[in-house]
Design a protein around this motif. Sequence first.
Motif, PDB file in Angstrom:
ATOM      1  N   VAL A 164       0.859  -1.182   0.000  1.00 56.97           N
ATOM      2  CA  VAL A 164       0.000   0.000   0.000  1.00 56.97           C
ATOM      3  C   VAL A 164       0.899   1.237   0.000  1.00 56.97           C
ATOM      4  CG1 VAL A 164      -1.771   1.311   1.227  1.00 56.97           C
ATOM      5  CG2 VAL A 164      -1.858  -1.198   1.199  1.00 56.97           C
ATOM      6  N   GLN A 165       0.545   2.209  -0.842  1.00 56.12           N
ATOM      7  CA  GLN A 165       1.255   3.493  -0.894  1.00 56.12           C
ATOM      8  C   GLN A 165       0.262   4.625  -0.641  1.00 56.12           C
ATOM      9  OE1 GLN A 165       3.046   3.111  -4.874  1.00 56.12           O
ATOM     10  NE2 GLN A 165       5.052   3.156  -3.890  1.00 56.12           N
ATOM     11  N   PHE A 166       0.712   5.669   0.089  1.00 58.33           N
ATOM     12  CA  PHE A 166      -0.135   6.812   0.440  1.00 58.33           C
ATOM     13  C   PHE A 166       0.751   8.053   0.413  1.00 58.33           C
ATOM     14  CE2 PHE A 166      -2.878   8.935   3.906  1.00 58.33           C
ATOM     15  CZ  PHE A 166      -3.741   9.436   2.953  1.00 58.33           C
ATOM     16  N   TRP A 167       0.390   9.059  -0.425  1.00 59.56           N
ATOM     17  CA  TRP A 167       1.230  10.243  -0.576  1.00 59.56           C
ATOM     18  C   TRP A 167       0.378  11.472  -0.915  1.00 59.56           C
ATOM     19  CZ3 TRP A 167       0.309   6.686  -4.299  1.00 59.56           C
ATOM     20  CH2 TRP A 167       0.018   7.125  -5.593  1.00 59.56           C
ATOM     21  N   VAL A 168       1.037  12.645  -0.799  1.00 64.61           N
ATOM     22  CA  VAL A 168       0.399  13.926  -1.121  1.00 64.61           C
ATOM     23  C   VAL A 168       0.670  14.239  -2.587  1.00 64.61           C
ATOM     24  CG1 VAL A 168       0.263  16.401  -0.597  1.00 64.61           C
ATOM     25  CG2 VAL A 168       0.699  14.745   1.236  1.00 64.61           C
ATOM     26  N   GLY A 169      -0.396  14.426  -3.351  1.00 63.93           N
ATOM     27  CA  GLY A 169      -0.229  14.794  -4.757  1.00 63.93           C
ATOM     28  C   GLY A 169       0.147  16.255  -4.891  1.00 63.93           C
ATOM     29  N   SER A 170       0.450  16.673  -6.123  1.00 65.24           N
ATOM     30  CA  SER A 170       0.830  18.070  -6.358  1.00 65.24           C
ATOM     31  C   SER A 170      -0.395  18.963  -6.122  1.00 65.24           C
ATOM     32  CB  SER A 170       1.336  18.229  -7.790  1.00 65.24           C
ATOM     33  OG  SER A 170       0.315  17.870  -8.716  1.00 65.24           O
ATOM     34  N   PRO A 171      -0.215  20.255  -5.760  1.00 64.78           N
ATOM     35  CA  PRO A 171       1.112  20.867  -5.604  1.00 64.78           C
ATOM     36  C   PRO A 171       1.642  20.711  -4.188  1.00 64.78           C
ATOM     37  CG  PRO A 171      -0.586  22.530  -5.423  1.00 64.78           C
ATOM     38  CD  PRO A 171      -1.299  21.219  -5.651  1.00 64.78           C
ATOM     39  N   SER A 172       2.868  20.279  -4.090  1.00 62.39           N
ATOM     40  CA  SER A 172       3.533  20.198  -2.796  1.00 62.39           C
ATOM     41  C   SER A 172       5.018  20.422  -3.017  1.00 62.39           C
ATOM     42  CB  SER A 172       3.302  18.844  -2.140  1.00 62.39           C
ATOM     43  OG  SER A 172       3.906  17.814  -2.885  1.00 62.39           O
ATOM     44  N   THR A 173       5.702  20.898  -1.993  1.00 62.95           N
ATOM     45  CA  THR A 173       7.132  21.169  -2.091  1.00 62.95           C
ATOM     46  C   THR A 173       7.904  19.898  -1.790  1.00 62.95           C
ATOM     47  OG1 THR A 173       7.361  21.754   0.245  1.00 62.95           O
ATOM     48  CG2 THR A 173       6.661  23.500  -1.270  1.00 62.95           C
ATOM     49  N   PRO A 174       9.208  19.868  -2.135  1.00 64.28           N
ATOM     50  CA  PRO A 174      10.008  18.686  -1.810  1.00 64.28           C
ATOM     51  C   PRO A 174      10.017  18.365  -0.323  1.00 64.28           C
ATOM     52  CG  PRO A 174      11.162  20.069  -3.391  1.00 64.28           C
ATOM     53  CD  PRO A 174       9.948  20.835  -2.964  1.00 64.28           C
ATOM     54  N   ALA A 175       9.837  19.399   0.519  1.00 61.71           N
ATOM     55  CA  ALA A 175       9.826  19.160   1.962  1.00 61.71           C
ATOM     56  C   ALA A 175       8.458  18.695   2.452  1.00 61.71           C
ATOM     57  CB  ALA A 175      10.237  20.421   2.702  1.00 61.71           C
ATOM     58  N   GLY A 176       7.475  18.564   1.555  1.00 64.78           N
ATOM     59  CA  GLY A 176       6.165  18.056   1.936  1.00 64.78           C
ATOM     60  C   GLY A 176       5.171  19.111   2.366  1.00 64.78           C
ATOM     61  N   TRP A 177       5.478  20.399   2.179  1.00 66.05           N
ATOM     62  CA  TRP A 177       4.560  21.461   2.563  1.00 66.05           C
ATOM     63  C   TRP A 177       3.594  21.770   1.424  1.00 66.05           C
ATOM     64  CZ3 TRP A 177       4.352  23.583   7.399  1.00 66.05           C
ATOM     65  CH2 TRP A 177       5.432  23.350   8.253  1.00 66.05           C
ATOM     66  N   VAL A 178       2.375  22.140   1.795  1.00 64.90           N
ATOM     67  CA  VAL A 178       1.393  22.642   0.834  1.00 64.90           C
ATOM     68  C   VAL A 178       1.004  24.046   1.270  1.00 64.90           C
ATOM     69  CG1 VAL A 178       0.535  20.360   0.251  1.00 64.90           C
ATOM     70  CG2 VAL A 178      -0.571  21.649   2.085  1.00 64.90           C
ATOM     71  N   ARG A 179       0.620  24.883   0.305  1.00 61.01           N
ATOM     72  CA  ARG A 179       0.282  26.268   0.620  1.00 61.01           C
ATOM     73  C   ARG A 179      -1.179  26.381   1.042  1.00 61.01           C
ATOM     74  NH1 ARG A 179       1.905  29.412  -4.688  1.00 61.01           N
ATOM     75  NH2 ARG A 179       0.543  27.776  -5.471  1.00 61.01           N
ATOM     76  N   GLU A 180      -1.410  27.226   2.004  1.00 63.85           N
ATOM     77  CA  GLU A 180      -2.780  27.496   2.430  1.00 63.85           C
ATOM     78  C   GLU A 180      -3.548  28.104   1.260  1.00 63.85           C
ATOM     79  OE1 GLU A 180      -4.788  29.123   6.472  1.00 63.85           O
ATOM     80  OE2 GLU A 180      -3.364  30.486   5.515  1.00 63.85           O
ATOM     81  N   GLY A 181      -4.746  27.561   1.021  1.00 63.35           N
ATOM     82  CA  GLY A 181      -5.575  28.030  -0.083  1.00 63.35           C
ATOM     83  C   GLY A 181      -5.499  27.162  -1.319  1.00 63.35           C
ATOM     84  N   ASP A 182      -4.489  26.292  -1.428  1.00 64.44           N
ATOM     85  CA  ASP A 182      -4.373  25.404  -2.583  1.00 64.44           C
ATOM     86  C   ASP A 182      -5.355  24.245  -2.472  1.00 64.44           C
ATOM     87  OD1 ASP A 182      -2.452  26.922  -3.752  1.00 64.44           O
ATOM     88  OD2 ASP A 182      -0.763  25.646  -3.191  1.00 64.44           O
ATOM     89  N   THR A 183      -5.632  23.617  -3.601  1.00 62.79           N
ATOM     90  CA  THR A 183      -6.403  22.380  -3.627  1.00 62.79           C
ATOM     91  C   THR A 183      -5.418  21.217  -3.612  1.00 62.79           C
ATOM     92  OG1 THR A 183      -8.259  23.374  -4.810  1.00 62.79           O
ATOM     93  CG2 THR A 183      -8.015  20.988  -4.954  1.00 62.79           C
ATOM     94  N   VAL A 184      -5.567  20.341  -2.630  1.00 65.74           N
ATOM     95  CA  VAL A 184      -4.592  19.280  -2.398  1.00 65.74           C
ATOM     96  C   VAL A 184      -5.276  17.924  -2.549  1.00 65.74           C
ATOM     97  CG1 VAL A 184      -2.992  18.286  -0.728  1.00 65.74           C
ATOM     98  CG2 VAL A 184      -3.293  20.760  -0.843  1.00 65.74           C
ATOM     99  N   GLN A 185      -4.569  16.978  -3.157  1.00 69.90           N
ATOM    100  CA  GLN A 185      -5.057  15.608  -3.293  1.00 69.90           C
ATOM    101  C   GLN A 185      -4.186  14.657  -2.485  1.00 69.90           C
ATOM    102  OE1 GLN A 185      -5.415  14.530  -7.459  1.00 69.90           O
ATOM    103  NE2 GLN A 185      -7.619  14.752  -7.323  1.00 69.90           N
ATOM    104  N   LEU A 186      -4.846  13.787  -1.723  1.00 67.61           N
ATOM    105  CA  LEU A 186      -4.172  12.682  -1.045  1.00 67.61           C
ATOM    106  C   LEU A 186      -4.479  11.422  -1.831  1.00 67.61           C
ATOM    107  CD1 LEU A 186      -4.983  13.513   2.691  1.00 67.61           C
ATOM    108  CD2 LEU A 186      -3.105  14.321   1.266  1.00 67.61           C
ATOM    109  N   LEU A 187      -3.438  10.687  -2.225  1.00 62.34           N
ATOM    110  CA  LEU A 187      -3.574   9.538  -3.122  1.00 62.34           C
ATOM    111  C   LEU A 187      -3.149   8.266  -2.409  1.00 62.34           C
ATOM    112  CD1 LEU A 187      -2.034  11.163  -6.330  1.00 62.34           C
ATOM    113  CD2 LEU A 187      -4.433  11.111  -5.621  1.00 62.34           C
ATOM    114  N   CYS A 188      -3.992   7.248  -2.508  1.00 66.29           N
ATOM    115  CA  CYS A 188      -3.733   5.945  -1.879  1.00 66.29           C
ATOM    116  C   CYS A 188      -3.861   4.866  -2.946  1.00 66.29           C
ATOM    117  CB  CYS A 188      -4.737   5.708  -0.746  1.00 66.29           C
ATOM    118  SG  CYS A 188      -4.399   4.223   0.226  1.00 66.29           S
ATOM    119  N   ARG A 189      -2.894   3.932  -2.981  1.00 67.54           N
ATOM    120  CA  ARG A 189      -2.924   2.873  -3.977  1.00 67.54           C
ATOM    121  C   ARG A 189      -2.488   1.554  -3.351  1.00 67.54           C
ATOM    122  NH1 ARG A 189      -5.260   6.299  -5.957  1.00 67.54           N
ATOM    123  NH2 ARG A 189      -5.047   7.313  -7.985  1.00 67.54           N
TER     124      ARG A 189
END
Length: 525
Positions: A164-189
């Motif tokens: 099982v894999q679980f990660w933050v889709g784009s947009p995200s920074t290499p350090a794993g941060w997302v910006r407030e106000g962005d639309t974020v996807q969490l992906l599980c496979r």
Amino acid sequence: MEPPDAPAWACGALLLAVLLAAHPDAQAEVHLSVPPLVEVMRGEPVTLDCTPTGTHDHYVLEWFLIATCHSRNGNPAPKITWYRNGQPLAVPVEMNPEGYMTSRTVKEASGLLSLMSTLYLRLRKADRDASFHCAAHYSLPEGHHGRLDSRTFQLTLHYPTEHVQFWVGSPSTPAGWVREGDTVQLLCRGDGSPSPEYTLFRLQDKQEEVLNVNLEGNLTLEGVTRGQSGTYGCRVEDYDAAEDVQLSKTLELRVAYLDPLELSEGKELALPLNSSATVNCSVQGLPTPALRWTKDSVPVSSGPMLSLSSITFDSNGTYVCEASLPTVPVLSRTRNFTLLVQGSPELKAADTEPKADGSWREGDEVTLICSARGHPEPKLTWSQLGGSPAERVPGRQGWVSSSLTLKVTSALSRDGISCEASNPHGNARHVFHFGTVSPQTSQAGVAVMAVAVSVGLLLLVVAVFYCMRRKGGPGCRCRREKGAPPPGEPELSHSGSERPEQTGLLMGGASGGARGGSGGFRDEC
């Protein structure tokens, strides 16, 4: 040769072990229940059931593929070979746990031979994208060989989840941060087939808050806020997976934010000349923001505090506080203020054209320029009328300039020209001096002499022209004027004959001739 029949399947159960406390070597028999016949329309999905009977703690259920290839009416009998992804399958003809092949040859009433080959193959996950087909190889006269290939077919395999894999889709920074106000996807496979059901949740005080259940394994957070930071999880609902497979994964969602900056001063800050001050810039953000100050895009300080000491007019300008997040480069904010330094004007005058003492002449034209700065903006005045209105100097912040064009006179040499800059805090004055100014008399004398010479030459030319017209010849000649011609010297006429000279005009009348005396002469030119 005909293509292989629709794949047939066999279900088998392999007993791993049943450990009994009293009889450690004992084993238990497993029985299976399968439907005797499954009918389905071609091209439609089908489910094959294989259910073990009885109660068993440990067993492994595996499926085999039973595929059949027919070659009809040939002579001699051909040889059938099975292929996976275009490569021959090396399967024995004896029974084998991994797979084997059986063949049966039938002699038709016509005397020709038909061959049927059946493949039994234990399928693995790697076979999910594989293609299979069979080929009949037969002999031809004169040592030649022929080959017929069936159509290929693929399998839809069902297998349990292993990873099982679980990660933050784009947009995200290499350090794993997302910006407030962005639309974020969490992906599980998960890697099971068919796709299992996914449960996506958030951990709140070690309790699961279910957010979504679907077959895609996606969770979308629209306009994410800082309050949505936290631990998120995904669980694959695959009940056929092995017990040691980790079906749940979690991740930490980190929302970066940066609030508007606040300055301890307003939009403008007015300070006296030579004074000091400190301006504070504060901000709230995550991760911790970095602050720096710039003036005219040039860095002047780092950190929240800007210290201004012994300020001068050069300190005038716009100061910018910039906040940035090193790990989120696209997130930054700025705020600025304008510093106005108040004080008596500072005056600068452009030097006059450099000339040696005494080289200024009456009537020389010169342009004088005065520049000043201060706050409030200074007013520029001249000691003589004609100065241009003060204008701001491009590229020199805070400076204004005025110019005056005039002719140099002896009075200017004595008194000079002054320029004054003034504002409510004081004034500054500059006097332009010209040294000794020479008069233009020498130049005037030369001009008069030149005119006199020209007029004299003109009169001489006119006189010469007049004489030539009068006498008919060049130059002047002398004549004698008498009362009567002397004896023995008769005058010649213009025709060459001797006759008395007609001297009426030359004698100036009888009285004039008498006053001249008898036999006297006078010359006339």
